[in-house]
Design an enzyme around this catalytic site. Sequence first.
Site, PDB file in Angstrom:
ATOM      1  N   LYS A   1      -1.127  17.754 -54.581  1.00 19.55           N
ATOM      2  CA  LYS A   1      -2.025  16.851 -53.654  1.00 19.55           C
ATOM      3  C   LYS A   1      -3.325  16.401 -54.056  1.00 19.55           C
ATOM      4  CE  LYS A   1       1.055  18.116 -49.453  1.00 19.55           C
ATOM      5  NZ  LYS A   1       0.927  18.441 -48.114  1.00 19.55           N
TER       6      LYS A   1
ATOM      7  N   ARG B   1       5.437  25.594 -50.766  1.00 15.48           N
ATOM      8  CA  ARG B   1       6.035  24.666 -51.374  1.00 15.48           C
ATOM      9  C   ARG B   1       5.866  24.026 -52.480  1.00 15.48           C
ATOM     10  NH1 ARG B   1       6.749  19.018 -50.300  1.00 15.48           N
ATOM     11  NH2 ARG B   1       8.844  18.106 -49.819  1.00 15.48           N
TER      12      ARG B   1
END
Length: 285
Positions: free
Chosen positions: A225, A264
């Site tokens: 991210k 994740r």
Amino acid sequence: MSTLRGRGTVGGLPEWDRCAVMGVVNVTPDSFSDGGRWFDTTAAVKRGLDLVVEGADLVDVGGESTRPGAGRIDEEEELRRVVPVVRGLTAEGVTVSVDTMRAAVAEQAVAAGAVLVNDVSGGLADPRMIPVVAAARVPFVVMHWRGFSENMYSRAVYDDVVAEVVAELRARMDAVVAGGIPPELLVVDPGLGFAKQAEHTLTLLAHLRELRALGHPVLIAASRKRFLGRVLAKGGAIPPARELDHATTAVSAIAAHEGAWAVRVHEVRASADAVRVARAVEAAR
């Protein structure tokens, strides 16, 4: 049992003695980190199987990008992308979750063998989602969400990001339970990067204890991210998403140490090693 005394267990899923690793398979042409690489069903199934070999405990299959600015695809296309991959992986014995905001996709994916529904909207995007998951009796990930990806950063306004995210998650969990999903089937996700600037996301990672105090297993999804790129940029250019795997592994180690139920990630092997080392250190106390 409060997750402050453990990672928590999720009804109907295997019990791991450490932080679990959820591998990501994006069946999309436009995901922020690997769009198009696994768009073909055969390639996507192979990718999921490879992730299991690398140490994934479960595989999360998604057919709609939620990258910043992403628009939505139609339901028929999402079903076409997702359901065959879920069916192919479960036929090989893989524990599969489905990443979707649509009730119809969740319903058909569960029918194809998925055992967990990971909805980044926490059931807000589709009013049918909660009844469908309640009827299916499968676990449900409730993520902190303030709106669709097209303009989510306009909602990244907080006076106290930890207190506000915790309060909004608690309210959403109460609504989900009232809708018929048992508390023992809930997983919470702080929604790192969703309607959050880098400083908000880092603050949430620094306060995972408050998230765990909600009393449910916590899923941390930090992989590749943009906030990690901002950390590494040091005032220069932000590295591309696929150069953030080492930083992702650092978050996996931190999350495991702080008691997260699962992380994740797009690349599994290093995170699988990290959570096992974290568990070994924990056991040595």
